[in-house]
Design a protein around this motif. Sequence first.
Motif, short mmCIF file in Angstrom:
data_model
loop_
_atom_site.label_atom_id
_atom_site.label_comp_id
_atom_site.label_asym_id
_atom_site.label_seq_id
_atom_site.Cartn_x
_atom_site.Cartn_y
_atom_site.Cartn_z
N LEU A 1 0.84 -1.19 0.00
CA LEU A 1 0.00 0.00 0.00
C LEU A 1 0.87 1.24 0.00
O LEU A 1 1.94 1.25 0.62
N GLN B 1 0.15 6.58 2.59
CA GLN B 1 -1.08 7.24 3.05
C GLN B 1 -2.17 6.20 3.34
O GLN B 1 -2.88 6.30 4.34
N MET B 2 -2.31 5.20 2.47
CA MET B 2 -3.32 4.15 2.70
C MET B 2 -2.95 3.29 3.90
O MET B 2 -3.81 2.92 4.70
N LYS B 3 -1.67 2.97 4.04
CA LYS B 3 -1.22 2.17 5.18
C LYS B 3 -1.55 2.89 6.48
O LYS B 3 -2.06 2.30 7.43
N LYS B 4 -1.27 4.19 6.52
CA LYS B 4 -1.57 4.98 7.72
C LYS B 4 -3.07 4.96 8.00
O LYS B 4 -3.50 4.80 9.14
N TRP B 5 -3.89 5.11 6.95
CA TRP B 5 -5.35 5.11 7.14
C TRP B 5 -5.80 3.78 7.74
O TRP B 5 -6.60 3.76 8.68
N VAL B 6 -5.30 2.67 7.21
CA VAL B 6 -5.67 1.35 7.73
C VAL B 6 -5.26 1.23 9.19
O VAL B 6 -6.04 0.80 10.04
N GLN C 1 -7.46 3.08 11.62
CA GLN C 1 -8.77 2.46 11.89
C GLN C 1 -8.72 1.54 13.11
O GLN C 1 -9.74 1.28 13.74
N SER D 1 -4.90 -4.58 11.52
CA SER D 1 -5.04 -4.17 10.12
C SER D 1 -5.74 -5.23 9.28
O SER D 1 -6.51 -4.91 8.37
N ILE E 1 -9.02 -4.78 6.61
CA ILE E 1 -9.03 -5.23 5.22
C ILE E 1 -10.13 -6.25 4.99
O ILE E 1 -10.86 -6.17 3.99
#
Length: 84
Positions: free
Chosen positions: A8, A11-16, A19, A28, A32
């Motif tokens: 990822l 930015q997407m890794k941080k978003w996951v 969460q 994580s 997913i």
Amino acid sequence: MATMNISLPAQMKKWVEDQTKDGRYANSSDVIRDLIRREQIKAEKIAHMQALIDEGRASGISTRTMEDIRTEALARIAQRRKAG
């Protein structure tokens, strides 16, 4: 359970990862899996709607007027109210 590694952007890794911070997800992988489940449900709903559209188109053109359809719908509603 099978393992899959994915790449990822940062930015997407941080978003996951974000969460999981509020406790809604344990990790994580849970995030997913939930995203995939939601996408599967969405795809099923779209396929069902497309099947209904295809069925409607295949049924041909109705000779009923909008007033006929409205009258029938109101009669059905009235019947349901009496039954309920």
